[in-house]
Motif scaffolding. Structure first.
Motif: not given
Length: 287
Positions: A154-165
């Protein structure tokens, strides 16, 4: 690079394999132009021997040649299987767990890539990649055995509301079953519905254990220390056990193939059939 940092020999070997294969093995399906640039000068020498098909006579150098050639033949189908799954998902963000010397951020610039790795390993990667052109990945320094993954991402900008591979390549064998399960749990906690987890793992085979023993003996005969002395295998998985673990955390396995299948499909060289059958890539989607 400081004197206290030391690259994983496994990560270097994988990168050497990619560099040796680039433009030579299954060139219509595989390419990794960043790989050679991520290697240090001494690490490039055996790669050049393989690319020139010039096996040296002295035994220690010949062993290096054969090791890099074997890595190249294993890496091509593994990379193709993973990259096909990444591109098919077409998710806006990709997280590479235990990234090592991965080059996807440079050779797949359409992706937003987060690289998760141990802080010391990641610093070594940053040193090696400093002069590479193009957009680097977002580096996320995490000791997965101790640090919360979600907070660092999260601190690096990853969003848990968007799908991730999620790409988990070349790491699972070096973790205990408990560590593998804990990592899957953390991944699930950061995954929106529709996310995809691509896992490379090894299934149990008696021949694999024998092969590692033979490799240790050959390495010792060349006056070298085996990679498994510092980075031993700690877990193998049957497809059923892996599917059960992923399913418990909301990931349904869509495909699970062994690397021999992929090598035959793409026309990559096959000299070590049993090793290729031992390695697998599972693609699982978050429901």
């Amino acid at each position: 690079m400081t004197g206290t940092l030391r690259a994983s020999r496994t990560a270097v070997g994988v990168c050497q394999g990619r560099a040796a294969a680039d433009g030579r093995l299954a060139p219509d399906r595989f390419a990794d132009p960043a790989a050679m640039a991520l290697l240090r000068p001494a690490e490039r020498e055996p790669v050049r021997w393989v690319r020139d098909d010039a096996a040296p006579r002295p035994w220690p150098q010949r062993l290096d040649f054969e090791t890099v050639r074997a890595h190249a033949e294993m890496i091509v189908p593994r990379t193709v299987a993973i990259d096909d799954a990444v591109r098919a998902a077409a998710h806006p963000q990709v997280v590479i767990l235990g990234a090592g010397l991965d080059g996807r951020a440079w050779r797949m610039p359409e992706l937003t890539v987060f690289e998760v790795d141990h802080p010391a390993s990641q610093q070594d990667k940053r040193d090696r990649a400093a002069d590479l052109p193009g957009r680097p990945p977002a580096y996320v320094a995490v000791n997965l055995g101790h640090d919360p993954l979600g907070t660092a991402l999260a601190a690096a900008g990853h969003r848990t509301d968007l799908p991730t591979t999620w790409v988990w390549e070349g790491v699972v064998p070096y973790l205990t079953p408990e560590q593998v399960a804990a990592t899957v749990e953390q991944v699930a906690g950061c995954s929106a519905p529709g996310s995809r987890l691509v896992v490379n793992y090894q299934r149990p085979m008696p021949s694999a254990t024998l092969g590692r023993l033979v490799s240790r003996a050959l390495t010792a005969s060349a006056g070298r220390r085996s990679v498994w002395a510092r980075e031993p295998w700690r877990s193998t998985w049957t497809p059923e056990a892996m599917a059960d673990l992923l399913g418990r955390h909301g990931f349904g396995v869509a495909t699970d193939v062994h690397l021999l299948e992929v090598a035959e499909e793409v026309g990559s060289p096959i000299r070590h059939r049993r090793s290729l059958q031992h390695g697998r890539v599972a693609v699982a989607d978050r429901t």
